[in-house]
Design an enzyme around this catalytic site. Structure first.
Site, mmCIF file in Angstrom:
data_model
loop_
_atom_site.group_PDB
_atom_site.id
_atom_site.type_symbol
_atom_site.label_atom_id
_atom_site.label_comp_id
_atom_site.label_asym_id
_atom_site.label_seq_id
_atom_site.Cartn_x
_atom_site.Cartn_y
_atom_site.Cartn_z
ATOM 1 N N ARG A 60 33.353 45.689 24.275
ATOM 2 C CA ARG A 60 32.793 44.443 24.794
ATOM 3 C C ARG A 60 31.097 44.580 24.349
ATOM 4 N NH1 ARG A 60 33.856 43.127 30.053
ATOM 5 N NH2 ARG A 60 31.637 43.223 30.626
ATOM 6 N N ARG A 84 25.638 44.830 15.452
ATOM 7 C CA ARG A 84 25.152 43.602 14.686
ATOM 8 C C ARG A 84 24.218 44.309 13.539
ATOM 9 N NH1 ARG A 84 23.198 40.691 19.031
ATOM 10 N NH2 ARG A 84 25.008 39.693 19.598
ATOM 11 N N ARG A 136 36.537 51.991 40.200
ATOM 12 C CA ARG A 136 35.076 52.591 40.208
ATOM 13 C C ARG A 136 34.238 51.845 41.147
ATOM 14 N NH1 ARG A 136 33.834 57.362 39.241
ATOM 15 N NH2 ARG A 136 32.107 57.008 38.233
ATOM 16 N N ARG A 178 21.969 51.800 35.678
ATOM 17 C CA ARG A 178 20.821 50.902 35.106
ATOM 18 C C ARG A 178 20.075 50.496 36.310
ATOM 19 N NH1 ARG A 178 25.601 46.295 33.405
ATOM 20 N NH2 ARG A 178 26.657 46.911 35.322
ATOM 21 N N GLU A 235 21.637 51.259 40.032
ATOM 22 C CA GLU A 235 23.359 51.230 40.304
ATOM 23 C C GLU A 235 23.837 52.601 40.265
ATOM 24 O OE1 GLU A 235 25.588 48.422 37.549
ATOM 25 O OE2 GLU A 235 24.249 46.767 38.098
ATOM 26 N N TYR A 259 39.535 43.635 33.917
ATOM 27 C CA TYR A 259 38.144 43.645 33.782
ATOM 28 C C TYR A 259 37.659 42.349 33.151
ATOM 29 C CZ TYR A 259 33.923 46.312 32.191
ATOM 30 O OH TYR A 259 32.499 46.766 31.956
ATOM 31 N N ASP A 299 35.192 38.912 32.959
ATOM 32 C CA ASP A 299 33.913 38.558 33.483
ATOM 33 C C ASP A 299 33.885 37.186 34.282
ATOM 34 O OD1 ASP A 299 32.282 40.451 32.292
ATOM 35 O OD2 ASP A 299 32.565 39.596 30.289
HETATM 36 P P1 FAD Z 1 35.216 39.039 43.654
HETATM 37 O O1 FAD Z 1 34.158 38.309 43.420
HETATM 38 O O2 FAD Z 1 35.278 40.264 43.752
HETATM 39 O O3 FAD Z 1 35.709 38.303 45.190
HETATM 40 C C1 FAD Z 1 36.939 38.915 45.823
HETATM 41 C C2 FAD Z 1 36.736 38.545 47.296
HETATM 42 O O4 FAD Z 1 37.750 38.845 47.790
HETATM 43 C C3 FAD Z 1 35.418 39.574 47.715
HETATM 44 O O5 FAD Z 1 34.284 38.450 48.498
HETATM 45 C C4 FAD Z 1 36.143 40.224 48.811
HETATM 46 O O6 FAD Z 1 35.161 40.457 49.932
HETATM 47 C C5 FAD Z 1 37.159 39.452 49.084
HETATM 48 N N1 FAD Z 1 38.303 40.255 49.769
HETATM 49 C C6 FAD Z 1 38.944 41.392 49.196
HETATM 50 N N2 FAD Z 1 39.882 41.916 49.845
HETATM 51 C C7 FAD Z 1 40.054 40.894 51.166
HETATM 52 C C8 FAD Z 1 40.840 41.022 52.315
HETATM 53 N N3 FAD Z 1 41.467 42.042 52.399
HETATM 54 N N4 FAD Z 1 40.509 39.948 53.300
HETATM 55 C C9 FAD Z 1 39.549 39.097 53.018
HETATM 56 N N5 FAD Z 1 38.782 39.138 51.883
HETATM 57 C C10 FAD Z 1 38.902 40.064 51.021
HETATM 58 N N6 FAD Z 1 30.566 38.975 34.951
HETATM 59 C C11 FAD Z 1 30.067 38.349 33.861
HETATM 60 O O7 FAD Z 1 30.215 37.415 33.358
HETATM 61 N N7 FAD Z 1 28.523 38.609 33.580
HETATM 62 C C12 FAD Z 1 27.745 39.767 33.994
HETATM 63 O O8 FAD Z 1 26.685 40.000 33.704
HETATM 64 C C13 FAD Z 1 28.744 40.364 35.120
HETATM 65 N N8 FAD Z 1 28.148 41.527 35.658
HETATM 66 C C14 FAD Z 1 28.741 42.186 36.639
HETATM 67 C C15 FAD Z 1 28.240 43.569 37.295
HETATM 68 C C16 FAD Z 1 28.976 44.423 38.209
HETATM 69 C C17 FAD Z 1 28.134 45.487 38.819
HETATM 70 C C18 FAD Z 1 30.213 43.741 38.471
HETATM 71 C C19 FAD Z 1 30.919 44.768 39.714
HETATM 72 C C20 FAD Z 1 30.755 42.963 38.002
HETATM 73 C C21 FAD Z 1 30.220 41.998 37.156
HETATM 74 N N9 FAD Z 1 30.743 40.872 36.196
HETATM 75 C C22 FAD Z 1 30.117 39.951 35.519
HETATM 76 C C23 FAD Z 1 32.078 40.414 36.722
HETATM 77 C C24 FAD Z 1 32.222 39.381 37.881
HETATM 78 O O9 FAD Z 1 31.714 40.119 39.061
HETATM 79 C C25 FAD Z 1 33.525 39.075 38.162
HETATM 80 O O10 FAD Z 1 34.276 38.506 37.083
HETATM 81 C C26 FAD Z 1 33.671 37.807 39.180
HETATM 82 O O11 FAD Z 1 32.835 37.959 40.226
HETATM 83 C C27 FAD Z 1 35.100 38.106 39.887
HETATM 84 O O12 FAD Z 1 35.267 37.055 40.765
HETATM 85 P P2 FAD Z 1 36.843 37.357 41.788
HETATM 86 O O13 FAD Z 1 36.973 36.142 42.554
HETATM 87 O O14 FAD Z 1 37.938 37.848 40.850
HETATM 88 O O15 FAD Z 1 36.481 38.527 42.613
HETATM 89 N N1 UDP Z 2 27.757 51.250 27.367
HETATM 90 C C1 UDP Z 2 27.094 52.298 27.020
HETATM 91 N N2 UDP Z 2 25.883 52.329 26.894
HETATM 92 C C2 UDP Z 2 24.922 51.403 27.357
HETATM 93 C C3 UDP Z 2 25.551 50.192 27.883
HETATM 94 C C4 UDP Z 2 27.045 50.165 27.928
HETATM 95 O O1 UDP Z 2 27.832 53.136 26.627
HETATM 96 O O2 UDP Z 2 23.819 51.331 27.531
HETATM 97 C C5 UDP Z 2 29.114 51.127 27.376
HETATM 98 C C6 UDP Z 2 29.729 51.738 28.942
HETATM 99 O O3 UDP Z 2 30.885 52.369 28.752
HETATM 100 C C7 UDP Z 2 29.990 50.507 29.631
HETATM 101 C C8 UDP Z 2 30.618 49.514 28.490
HETATM 102 O O4 UDP Z 2 29.708 49.994 27.286
HETATM 103 O O5 UDP Z 2 31.100 50.551 30.450
HETATM 104 C C9 UDP Z 2 30.825 48.039 28.861
HETATM 105 O O6 UDP Z 2 29.088 47.671 28.819
HETATM 106 P P1 UDP Z 2 28.993 46.181 29.746
HETATM 107 O O7 UDP Z 2 27.524 46.104 29.669
HETATM 108 O O8 UDP Z 2 29.736 45.303 29.357
HETATM 109 O O9 UDP Z 2 29.325 46.761 31.172
HETATM 110 P P2 UDP Z 2 29.502 45.985 32.743
HETATM 111 O O10 UDP Z 2 28.302 45.179 32.547
HETATM 112 O O11 UDP Z 2 30.573 45.381 32.901
HETATM 113 O O12 UDP Z 2 29.261 47.187 33.738
#
Ligand code: FAD
Ligand code: UDP
Length: 366
Positions: free
Chosen positions: A170, A174, A247, A278, A298, A346, A348
């Protein structure tokens, strides 16, 4: 009666609802949380948009998706450039000439590439079989030890030798002095926060919060012709083939009475000992000038019943198990599974929106 009962108001459910409404369909969106938006939800704290479920930076290479989200909100010009803190030493991320220079004193791309090749040869890796081997073959063993191993083992709770190689792919590697974390052409943060997108997407749709699908499944299903399910696919089938692993995270939010706490939006703590992965300083996503600042740590943990499942663990065991659930899902005529949890991917944000648009097309335009 509704055409669709949409379980989950995250980006998948909200995109589906918006598009279905446009096509004259009536939807009911339910969510078990007390707010809509799923993991992109933001909360105003001291005038700062706090990403309640971790840093969310929108990025995509797909022009259509970029134009799609821009119809709801304008994006700023934020470029994600996290820094890594390894026991007090600071390195630029992703892995680029700034990182290589600080670590080895190398100046040219050729010198950096030679250093990595030398470490790869010493490790004797030909075809990488797991995350550790993949990481060493991409950036060498020094970077693996300082910037990857500790962070990854905290994040996933597993040894790097037991994790799939794709996770580390991911991140860009560079041979230029460029600290941009993403290779995508488009990137930014919605001005005013992600809630604006969700509010517009769900503006014409009925939303019921604090409603868990599983608390009242039979009654809820009767309300609509079809269900769009974005919760956990294994839970939908009562875990009948076993429990998929996820996780989870604990977020610790702190307000500090100073304008700038860590000097960057994202700082990764890459040693094994610091218990969090982070620290996010939210105001820097929007170049905020507020007097105070809000930071979030986190803490990763293994998901257990009752926790929020943030990340699927896409190793072989879980992917095989998911295939069984996918088999069951394919037999459900009136249920569509989508999103990060419904398809155990997984994803985005841009990928979730893309998948929802594809799903709508297949469902309503063909
Ligand atoms: P979710 O946003 O998880 O929505 C699912 C919804 O369903 C939730 O509101 C939940 O409450 C609801 N639900 C679940 N089960 C039930 C139930 N039984 N009854 C009623 N409601 C329910 N993506 C990026 O592009 N850039 C980023 O920088 C980025 N950073 C991230 C950082 C973190 C820590 C995490 C966890 C994810 C990150 N993502 C990022 C990914 C991004 O959050 C997801 O791709 C996106 O939000 C997923 O949308 P979704 O609708 O699939 O799921
Ligand atoms: N990662 C790492 N060191 C860092 C940042 C990321 O080893 O400083 C690795 C780690 O395994 C992580 C993966 O790269 O799960 C993907 O990172 P990303 O920032 O895409 O994770 P997310 O934002 O989805 O948590």
């Amino acid at each position: 009666m509704y055409d669709y009962l949409i379980v989950g108001s995250g980006l998948f459910g909200s995109t589906f609802a918006y598009e279905a409404h446009k096509r004259g369909k009536k939807c009911l969106v339910i969510d078990k949380r007390d707010h809509q938006g799923g993991n992109v939800y933001c909360e105003d704290v001291e005038g700062v948009n706090v990403h309640k479920y971790g840093a969310h930076i929108f990025h995509t290479n797909n022009k259509e998706i970029w134009e799609y989200v821009n119809q709801f909100v304008e994006f700023n010009r934020y470029t994600n450039s996290p820094i890594a803190n390894y026991q007090g030493e600071i390195y630029n991320m992703p892995f680029n000439m700034n990182t290589f220079n600080k670590l080895w004193g190398v100046v040219t791309p050729d010198e950096a590439a030679a250093k990595i090749e030398e470490q790869k040869q010493t490790a004797g890796i030909d075809k990488p079989k797991n995350l550790e081997e993949q990481a060493i073959s991409l950036v060498g063993s020094d970077i693996y030890e300082k910037l990857i191993k500790g962070y990854t083992e905290k994040q996933w709770g597993r040894s790097c030798t037991d994790l799939p190689a794709f996770i580390i792919k991911r991140l860009p590697v560079r041979f230029t002095y460029d600290n941009n974390y993403f290779n995508d052409r488009y990137q930014g943060i919605p001005i005013g926060g992600y809630n604006k997108i969700i509010e517009k997407m769900l503006g014409n749709t009925e939303v019921q919060l604090n409603t868990d699908f599983f608390a009242n499944r039979e009654e809820l299903i009767k309300k609509a012709d079809k269900v769009v399910f974005t919760g956990m696919i294994d839970q939908y089938f009562n875990y009948e083939h076993g429990v998929l692993e996820y996780r989870s995270l604990d977020f610790e939010h702190e307000i500090h009475d100073l304008p700038n706490y860590q000097g960057n939006a994202v700082v990764n703590y890459t040693d094994r000992e610091t218990p969090y992965t982070r620290m996010i300083e939210h105001k820097h996503f929007e170049f905020g000038k507020q007097d105070k600042t809000v930071v979030t740590k986190e803490y990763p943990k293994e998901w257990q019943h009752g926790d929020e499942p943030y990340y699927p663990v896409n190793d072989e065991r879980n992917n095989d198990l998911y295939k069984k659930y996918k088999g069951l899902a394919d037999q459900q005529e009136n249920v569509i599974f989508g999103g990060r949890l419904g398809t155990y991917k997984y994803y985005d944000m841009h990928q979730v929106i893309g998948a929802a648009l594809q799903t709508v097309k297949k469902e309503l335009d063909s």
